[in-house]
Design an enzyme around this catalytic site. Structure first.
Site, PDB file in Angstrom:
ATOM      1  N   ASN A   1       0.861  -1.180   0.000  1.00  0.00           N
ATOM      2  CA  ASN A   1       0.000   0.000   0.000  1.00  0.00           C
ATOM      3  C   ASN A   1       0.896   1.228   0.000  1.00  0.00           C
ATOM      4  O   ASN A   1       1.492   1.569   1.023  1.00  0.00           O
ATOM      5  CB  ASN A   1      -0.889  -0.038   1.252  1.00  0.00           C
ATOM      6  CG  ASN A   1      -1.705   1.228   1.424  1.00  0.00           C
ATOM      7  OD1 ASN A   1      -1.775   2.059   0.522  1.00  0.00           O
ATOM      8  ND2 ASN A   1      -2.316   1.381   2.595  1.00  0.00           N
TER       9      ASN A   1
ATOM     10  N   LYS B   1       0.109   4.278  -0.233  1.00  0.00           N
ATOM     11  CA  LYS B   1      -0.519   5.477   0.344  1.00  0.00           C
ATOM     12  C   LYS B   1      -0.263   6.674  -0.592  1.00  0.00           C
ATOM     13  O   LYS B   1      -0.220   6.475  -1.803  1.00  0.00           O
ATOM     14  CB  LYS B   1      -0.036   5.706   1.774  1.00  0.00           C
ATOM     15  CG  LYS B   1      -0.188   4.430   2.605  1.00  0.00           C
ATOM     16  CD  LYS B   1       0.002   4.615   4.077  1.00  0.00           C
ATOM     17  CE  LYS B   1      -0.190   3.276   4.771  1.00  0.00           C
ATOM     18  NZ  LYS B   1      -0.179   3.388   6.245  1.00  0.00           N
TER      19      LYS B   1
ATOM     20  N   HIS C   1      -9.669   1.184   4.469  1.00  0.00           N
ATOM     21  CA  HIS C   1      -8.399   1.343   5.195  1.00  0.00           C
ATOM     22  C   HIS C   1      -8.619   2.281   6.386  1.00  0.00           C
ATOM     23  O   HIS C   1      -9.395   3.234   6.301  1.00  0.00           O
ATOM     24  CB  HIS C   1      -7.325   1.902   4.260  1.00  0.00           C
ATOM     25  CG  HIS C   1      -5.972   1.876   4.887  1.00  0.00           C
ATOM     26  ND1 HIS C   1      -5.552   2.864   5.764  1.00  0.00           N
ATOM     27  CD2 HIS C   1      -4.966   0.979   4.818  1.00  0.00           C
ATOM     28  CE1 HIS C   1      -4.332   2.565   6.184  1.00  0.00           C
ATOM     29  NE2 HIS C   1      -3.948   1.427   5.629  1.00  0.00           N
TER      30      HIS C   1
ATOM     31  N   GLU D   1      -7.032   4.663   7.502  1.00  0.00           N
ATOM     32  CA  GLU D   1      -6.824   6.093   7.219  1.00  0.00           C
ATOM     33  C   GLU D   1      -8.045   6.691   6.511  1.00  0.00           C
ATOM     34  O   GLU D   1      -8.333   7.876   6.672  1.00  0.00           O
ATOM     35  CB  GLU D   1      -5.528   6.291   6.419  1.00  0.00           C
ATOM     36  CG  GLU D   1      -4.319   6.070   7.322  1.00  0.00           C
ATOM     37  CD  GLU D   1      -3.083   5.524   6.637  1.00  0.00           C
ATOM     38  OE1 GLU D   1      -2.981   5.595   5.402  1.00  0.00           O
ATOM     39  OE2 GLU D   1      -2.214   4.990   7.355  1.00  0.00           O
TER      40      GLU D   1
ATOM     41  N   GLU E   1      -5.661  -5.101  10.227  1.00  0.00           N
ATOM     42  CA  GLU E   1      -4.631  -4.107  10.507  1.00  0.00           C
ATOM     43  C   GLU E   1      -4.962  -3.376  11.795  1.00  0.00           C
ATOM     44  O   GLU E   1      -5.759  -2.414  11.782  1.00  0.00           O
ATOM     45  CB  GLU E   1      -4.576  -3.081   9.367  1.00  0.00           C
ATOM     46  CG  GLU E   1      -4.223  -3.670   8.025  1.00  0.00           C
ATOM     47  CD  GLU E   1      -3.633  -2.612   7.118  1.00  0.00           C
ATOM     48  OE1 GLU E   1      -2.465  -2.779   6.738  1.00  0.00           O
ATOM     49  OE2 GLU E   1      -4.304  -1.615   6.820  1.00  0.00           O
TER      50      GLU E   1
ATOM     51  N   GLY F   1       2.235   1.968  10.898  1.00  0.00           N
ATOM     52  CA  GLY F   1       3.221   3.043  10.839  1.00  0.00           C
ATOM     53  C   GLY F   1       3.911   3.332  12.162  1.00  0.00           C
ATOM     54  O   GLY F   1       4.616   4.324  12.290  1.00  0.00           O
TER      55      GLY F   1
ATOM     56  N   SER G   1       3.156  -2.330  10.398  1.00  0.00           N
ATOM     57  CA  SER G   1       4.587  -2.431  10.682  1.00  0.00           C
ATOM     58  C   SER G   1       5.191  -3.786  10.285  1.00  0.00           C
ATOM     59  O   SER G   1       6.055  -4.323  10.984  1.00  0.00           O
ATOM     60  CB  SER G   1       4.866  -2.111  12.155  1.00  0.00           C
ATOM     61  OG  SER G   1       4.476  -0.769  12.437  1.00  0.00           O
TER      62      SER G   1
HETATM   63  P1  PGA Z   1       2.695   0.146   7.696  1.00  0.00           P
HETATM   64  O1  PGA Z   1       1.242   0.409   7.033  1.00  0.00           O
HETATM   65  O2  PGA Z   1       3.219  -1.130   7.087  1.00  0.00           O
HETATM   66  O3  PGA Z   1       3.503   1.356   7.308  1.00  0.00           O
HETATM   67  O4  PGA Z   1       2.488   0.004   9.166  1.00  0.00           O
HETATM   68  C1  PGA Z   1       0.346  -0.628   6.790  1.00  0.00           C
HETATM   69  C2  PGA Z   1      -0.922  -0.104   6.162  1.00  0.00           C
HETATM   70  O5  PGA Z   1      -1.391   0.989   6.557  1.00  0.00           O
HETATM   71  O6  PGA Z   1      -1.510  -0.746   5.278  1.00  0.00           O
END
Ligand code: PGA
Length: 262
Positions: free
Chosen positions: A12, A14, A104, A106, A174, A180, A220
């Site tokens: 992803n 983003k 997601h 976000e 997730e 993150g 992560s």
């Molecule tokens: P990350 O993000 O691997 O940077 O923790 C995962 C995601 O938001 O899909």
């Protein structure tokens, strides 16, 4: 019933990499995987670039016979019409997308996406021949208040409401607190949520769908922890954010079977 689920490693991006950067990145990733003789039949790979990159990625993938899949990070619940700024699933299908992320954290957090909207987007994805990668996960507050699985289970139940038996989906678990943050869940924690999520798929979409649906872990994920997740029986891949933007890290994650002898 013995069902083998092909693991899926998904990146992803983003809001990173414009279309020129995307072309360079996809080329480098392709070279790295071809150099490593990656077998895409044993571990599927997908990338999720920003919308504005998709046409360039499509052109490159077809010109260079690139074997990985790609998809968008969101779609509209509507097919077409007066919805300024929205992107129809029909447009994504026309660009060769196989998948689309839906819900997601976000999107839920910064764009106020509700369970109802996410369910409508899941239906729209399927109606346009896209496989929705349905993202669910609890916040740190949810974890403290309700434990790990209650919120993701409720989110998945809502997202699947009204789908026909056997619908083709992917689930991404997730935990919001792990995204993150550098603080991944443990493989055991992820498995403890993946198991009830698979039960939800079974209840709503049927046993055959539960057996074939891939459940990814995200939050992560990196080259050093992927193998532990992949050893869990109900985890069939990863949704990778930050580490999917680094060729070496992402290709090491994809090649987890090689570096750990799983
Ligand atoms: P990350 O993000 O691997 O940077 O923790 C995962 C995601 O938001 O899909």
């Amino acid at each position: 019933m013995v069902v083998t689920r092909t693991p899926l490693i998904a990146g992803n991006w983003k809001m990173n990499l414009d279309h020129l950067q995307a072309i360079a990145f996809v080329q480098k990733l392709d070279w790295a995987l071809k150099d490593a003789k990656h077998d895409f039949a044993s571990v599927e790979v997908a990338v999720f670039p920003p919308f504005t990159d998709l046409r360039s990625v499509q052109t490159l993938v077809s010109a260079d016979k690139i074997e990985f899949a790609y998809g968008a990070q969101d779609l509209s619940a509507h097919a077409s019409g007066a919805y300024t700024g929205e992107i129809s699933g029909a447009f994504l299908s026309a660009l060769g997308c196989g998948y689309v992320l839906v819900g997601h954290s976000e999107r839920r957090q910064y764009h106020g996406e509700t369970d109802e909207l996410i369910a409508a987007k899941v239906k729209a994805a399927i109606a346009h021949g896209l496989v929705p990668v349905i993202c669910v996960g609890e916040t740190a507050g949810d974890l403290e208040e309700h434990g790990a699985s209650a919120v993701p289970v409720a989110q998945l139940e809502a997202a699947l409401a009204g789908l026909p038996k056997g619908a083709d989906i992917v689930v991404a678990y997730e935990p919001v607190w792990a995204i993150g943050s550098g603080q991944a869940a443990t493989p055991e924690q992820a498995e403890q949520v993946a198991l009830p999520l698979r039960a939800v798929v079974g209840r709503v979409l049927g046993d055959a769908a539960a057996a074939k649906t891939r459940i990814l872990y995200g939050g992560s994920v990196g080259a050093s922890n992927i193998a532990g997740f992949m050893r869990e029986p109900n985890i069939d891949g990863a949704l990778v954010g930050g580490a999917s933007l680094k060729i070496n890290d992402f290709s090491a994650i994809i090649r987890y079977q090689k570096h750990v002898g799983v």
